[in-house]
Design an enzyme around this catalytic site. Structure first.
Site, PDB file in Angstrom:
ATOM      1  N   CYS A 151       7.831 -15.293  84.918  1.00 23.24           N
ATOM      2  CA  CYS A 151       7.045 -15.109  83.692  1.00 23.24           C
ATOM      3  C   CYS A 151       5.806 -14.281  84.011  1.00 23.24           C
ATOM      4  O   CYS A 151       4.726 -14.508  83.471  1.00 23.24           O
ATOM      5  CB  CYS A 151       6.678 -16.445  83.054  1.00 23.24           C
ATOM      6  SG  CYS A 151       5.724 -17.564  84.105  1.00 23.24           S
TER       7      CYS A 151
ATOM      8  N   LYS B 154      15.298 -24.032  80.945  1.00 23.84           N
ATOM      9  CA  LYS B 154      16.378 -23.072  81.190  1.00 23.84           C
ATOM     10  C   LYS B 154      17.649 -23.794  81.643  1.00 23.84           C
ATOM     11  O   LYS B 154      18.756 -23.426  81.236  1.00 23.84           O
ATOM     12  CB  LYS B 154      15.933 -22.044  82.230  1.00 23.84           C
ATOM     13  CG  LYS B 154      14.791 -21.142  81.769  1.00 23.84           C
ATOM     14  CD  LYS B 154      14.433 -20.130  82.833  1.00 23.84           C
ATOM     15  CE  LYS B 154      13.267 -19.251  82.388  1.00 23.84           C
ATOM     16  NZ  LYS B 154      11.987 -19.998  82.319  1.00 23.84           N
TER      17      LYS B 154
ATOM     18  N   ALA C 119      12.441 -27.268  87.189  1.00 20.69           N
ATOM     19  CA  ALA C 119      11.477 -27.969  86.340  1.00 20.69           C
ATOM     20  C   ALA C 119      10.684 -26.966  85.493  1.00 20.69           C
ATOM     21  O   ALA C 119      10.413 -25.856  85.944  1.00 20.69           O
ATOM     22  CB  ALA C 119      10.532 -28.788  87.216  1.00 20.69           C
TER      23      ALA C 119
END
Length: 467
Positions: free
Chosen positions: A406, A284, A280
């Protein structure tokens, strides 16, 4: 007798009310709607302007408070919360946006009077006029505690503990550039899906990017081609894209270039079985499926991407994105916890885009810097280890595991890869090589840094299982 329509609400009043919600309720800046506590009309333009104020003030809060603290007798803690937020918006107008002093001060006075009383307007007038004079004279206060980390943290409005870590890792110059980049208005990347025109996928350019760029130009969105990916463009504003319905119709997807490059590191191939173990909201996973389809995957055939997430609501988002972008036949959604899930078969490639601190996306997540603590890093590292071990179980002999975040923190990136390899002798680090452009590679791994590459921060490593 017809009712008299409610008067319009100013963007600054709405911004103050939203900022109060952020602090009182812990509301996410990006998810605040236009709902408000009082009467008054809120049109779309006002709501957008208020959102800009909320994000900007939230980013710059520490710097704004430092400046205001020099002109408020008794300190900011003595102020009504509504007045404090009004002063922050006014200071942001003056110092960051460069709004003309008379306009910024007058708007703040009217906001204070609307939310509180005439006396509050008088105080706002006095404080912001003093700040405006200092700005005019080039005499704004500067932090000078003698502690470099604390001074940089105040000036660039970040928590000191974060800045101290980055100084230790990168030094002063790179840290200052990173901090400044986190406070710049972000550009938004759009991935072309090949559906930019009503008659389906377009042959012009990778993924129909030429058709998408042409359509964005016609909307006044001023797209720029990505430096890193041939099927991405960037825009300064999302509003024209949203108003035109391009996302709803699947013509493009909002996805940062840094995230797109993670999929390039995964390099999914037609006919393969691929798992996205923390999928989710689906960006990607869907991009990976589109890469497989573009390479010749046959819907319903051997090629299949399983998008797994622990939340049913989140896997529904993935399925919705796959439908909108034309790859529903290639994407199977599964709601499960990766750490307890039993894979039905081994996978050729597994992507683990792990939950992380998000320190690579602070420019877009205005509130995130204030909602993290050093303890979070320790807890996240332990979770990342558990998820990596679970993901490894799903990889076939000879298959590939890609670990990504990230985050820009070594504890969540290189350290986790090193610890994983120490636990799993049957895996080895495989260079990302030419899968990503050379300037954005860091040795064997992929590492994007906002102040260097102009993208979000991201990390990815390829872990190959022995055959």
């Amino acid at each position: 007798m017809p009712e008299t329509p409610a008067p319009p609400v100013s963007a600054r009043v709405l911004a103050v009310e939203r900022l109060l919600r952020v602090e009182a309720d812990g509301a996410f800046v990006a998810r605040l709607g236009a709902a408000r506590r009082g009467a008054g009309r809120v049109d779309a333009e006002t709501a957008r302007a208020a959102s800009d104020y909320v994000a900007g003030v939230t980013r710059q809060k520490r710097w704004l408070d430092f400046l205001l603290g020099h002109y408020v007798r008794g300190g900011l803690g003595a102020l009504d919360l509504e007045l404090l937020q009004t002063l922050r918006v006014g200071a942001y107008d003056l110092v960051v946006r460069g709004t003309a002093p008379h306009a910024a001060v007058n708007e703040a006075v009217e906001t204070a009077r609307a939310l509180l009383h005439r006396g509050a307007g008088g105080l706002a007038n006095a404080v912001l006029r003093a700040l405006a004079r200092a700005l005019r004279d080039g005499a704004l206060p500067e932090p000078s505690t003698g502690d470099l980390a604390d001074d940089l943290a105040v000036r660039h409005s970040h928590p000191t503990w974060m800045v101290r870590r980055w100084l230790a890792a990168w030094g002063e110059e790179a840290t200052a550039r990173f901090l400044a980049s986190n406070n710049e208005p972000p550009r938004f990347a759009l991935r072309a899906t090949g559906r930019a025109q009503p008659d389906g996928p377009q042959p012009d350019g990778p993924g129909g990017v030429d058709a998408l760029a042409e359509r964005l130009t016609s909307l006044g969105a001023e797209p720029e081609r990505s430096r890193w990916l041939d099927d991405f463009v960037t825009v300064g504003r999302l509003q024209p894209v949203l108003r035109a319905g391009l996302l709803a119709e699947g013509a493009c997807a909002v996805q940062d270039e840094a995230a797109g490059l993670v999929v390039r590191v995964l390099d999914p191939q037609p006919g393969e079985a691929v798992l996205d173990g923390a999928a989710a909201p689906g960006g990607k996973a869907v991009y990976a499926a589109q890469r497989m389809a573009a390479g010749g995957a046959i819907p319903g055939g051997a090629g299949r991407l399983v998008a797994l997430d622990v939340s049913e609501a989140k896997t529904a988002l993935v399925a919705e994105a796959a439908r909108a972008q034309g790859v529903a036949d290639l994407v199977e959604t599964v709601t499960a916890d990766l750490t307890t899930w039993t894979p039905p078969r081994p996978f050729d490639r597994v992507l683990l885009d792990a939950p992380c601190s998000g320190t690579g996306v602070l420019a877009k997540r205005a509130d995130l810097r204030w909602n993290r603590s050093p303890e979070d890093l320790r807890e996240l590292a332990a979770l990342q280890d558990r998820l990596l071990d679970a993901a490894a179980r799903a990889v076939r002999p000879g298959g590939l595991l890609v670990y990504s975040t990230c985050s820009v923190e070594a504890e969540e990136n290189d350290d986790r890869v090193g610890a994983f390899l120490a636990r799993h002798a049957d895996f080895s680090l495989e260079p990302v090589g030419a899968l990503v452009p050379e300037p954005i590679r860091d040795g064997d791994v992929y590492r994007a840094l906002p102040h260097v590459h102009g993208t979000d921060g991201a990390f990815a490593a390829r872990l190959r299982r022995a055959g």
